[in-house]
Design an enzyme around this catalytic site. Structure first.
Site, PDB file in Angstrom:
ATOM      1  CE  LYS A 195      -2.945   1.021   3.471  1.00 49.45           C
ATOM      2  NZ  LYS A 195      -4.198   1.283   4.229  1.00 49.45           N
TER       3      LYS A 195
ATOM      4  CG  ASP B  47       0.438   0.303   9.593  1.00 48.17           C
ATOM      5  OD1 ASP B  47      -0.101   1.071  10.403  1.00 48.17           O
ATOM      6  OD2 ASP B  47       0.877   0.679   8.485  1.00 48.17           O
TER       7      ASP B  47
ATOM      8  NE  ARG C  96      -5.036   0.307  13.013  1.00 48.20           N
ATOM      9  CZ  ARG C  96      -4.426   0.437  11.855  1.00 48.20           C
ATOM     10  NH1 ARG C  96      -3.103   0.532  11.812  1.00 48.20           N
ATOM     11  NH2 ARG C  96      -5.115   0.469  10.734  1.00 48.20           N
TER      12      ARG C  96
END
Length: 435
Positions: free
Chosen positions: A23, A319, A350
């Site tokens: 990405k 991530d 998160r």
């Protein structure tokens, strides 16, 4: 996509799959292609919602963007950005909006940036503050530090910027603006963040300097450099490869191979951590693609043990902590994850969401301001997990459900398409049970 997805305990997973395109590199290939003069051909592009939003933005800034095949795109840049006729809607793409603001700041234009409800909650001053120091002007249209924001660019002056926390997004935005700033722009980082922008700028013809400084480095770029269109082969995203590989590690009897995964050392922190936990993880067929080392990774079901993850590893795997936490739930002992406060300003908080979801599935978790601690053991499951529209939270818990005693459901799974279109089909093709 349905309003809810449920994963159930699966038999051994087996098979070979290819990871979606990276990405980070997909965003950058679109943006640099739009800034460059001439044609850029991209193959292996991640065709998720986030990257498609960036493609539309680049087109709005004056480039011609065309999809020519599966993962294949052609970008015809005009050597710079012009004022768009519409609002630049970046959807859920935090990387897209921050890098686009940096790129656009260098041109004499005015543009308004916006996004979906999730992106509107994410802080933007970390990028707009240094861009404003270079001479860009910003007008907050709702709440300060949050989208939507109007940018007026052009006539920038180079800066020497010292980051307190390594951030590839901030570094990249400054470097992209620095391309059209007067003087030499430098960014100094205490720890190294991913260097895809530096690598790709060189591929487009720019000169970028890097000076090692202890655990970090200083990146320099002279203003006034023109970019030329080029060919970009996007390798597989290690952040996406993590999900089928994690399933291979925790579902008994499994052997899962993911082909063509990027092995940039600034992106492999999760794999290093899994190996320290005792994972049976092997890499074969190392080769180069798109200026990056890639390889095929095979994960076999493993008896994992808890570890203390080095805090200085956070930048290389920020991530991946959600899926690391999911695998840590099955490990023997305690896994300590600290120095990851950056997780609280991603698509969601998160840390709190992983703590909430794991606890709902019967996992013992301790939350801290800058991290969390997972104590592994048998995972009960049997919960519906709140994802707050976060794709990584959703996928991490769906992987957890493949090895838990009872089914695990996630709400709002439509957001998975932002980074991993075809996730459910891939996992079920390996033998998973996600419905």
């Amino acid at each position: 996509m349905p309003s809810q997805l449920t994963s159930r305990r699966s038999d051994a997973l087996a098979g070979t799959v290819r990871a979606p395109g990276d990405k980070s590199m997909s965003h950058r290939s679109m943006i640099l292609g739009g800034m460059a003069a001439g044609v850029t051909e991209v193959e292996g592009l991640l065709e998720g919602d986030d990257v498609l939003a960036t493609a539309r933005a680049v087109e709005a800034f004056g480039a011609k963007v065309q999809r020519t095949g599966d993962g294949k795109w052609r970008i015809e840049g005009a050597g710079g950005f012009k004022t768009p006729l519409t609002v630049i809607d970046c959807g859920n793409a935090g990387t897209g909006v921050r890098l686009l603001m940096g790129a656009a700041a260098g041109y004499p234009l005015t543009a308004t940036f916006d996004g979906d409800g999730s992106l509107r909650k994410r802080p933007m001053k970390r990028v707009t503050r240094p861009l404003a120091d270079m001479g860009a002007r910003f007008g907050w249209l709702a709440a300060e530090d949050r989208l939507p924001v109007a940018l007026t660019g052009g006539t920038l002056t180079a800066i020497d910027y010292v980051q307190t926390v390594a951030s590839a997004q901030v570094k990249s935005a400054i470097l992209l603006a620095g391309l059209n700033a007067q003087g030499v722009t430098s960014v100094t980082e205490p720890e190294k963040s991913r260097d895809h922008t530096e690598r790709m700028l060189r591929a487009f013809g720019a000169e970028v300097g890097v000076e090692e400084m202890g655990e970090g480095w200083t990146v320099t770029l002279k203003g006034g450099q023109a970019l030329s269109g080029t060919f970009v082969a996007v390798p597989g995203d290690p952040s996406s490869a993590a999900f089928p590989l994690a399933a291979g590690l925790v579902v008994p009897g499994s052997v899962v191979t993911v082909e063509g995964v990027m092995l940039n050392p600034l992106r492999t922190g999760l794999f290093d951590t899994w190996l320290e936990m005792g994972a049976d993880l092997t890499i074969s067929n190392r080769r180069e693609a798109g200026g990056e080392e890639v390889g095929d990774i095979t994960a076999r079901h493993s008896a994992l043990k808890g570890v203390v993850v080095p805090e200085d590893r956070a930048a290389s795997m920020i991530d991946e902590y959600p899926i690391l936490a999911a695998t840590a739930a099955f490990a023997e002992g305690v896994t300590v994850m600290r120095g990851v406060g950056e997780m609280r300003v991603k698509e969601s908080d998160r840390i709190s969401l992983m703590v909430e979801g794991l606890r709902a599935c019967g996992v013992q978790v301790e939350e801290e301001p800058e991290g969390f601690i997972v104590t592994g053991g048998p995972v009960r499951g049997g919960a519906t997990v709140h994802t707050a529209h976060d794709h990584r939270i959703a996928m991490s818990h769906l992987v957890l459900g493949l090895a838990a005693d009872q089914p695990v459901s996630v709400d709002e799974p439509g957001m998975i398409a932002t980074s991993f279109p075809g996730f459910v089909e891939m996992m079920n093709g390996l033998g998973g049970r996600i419905t």
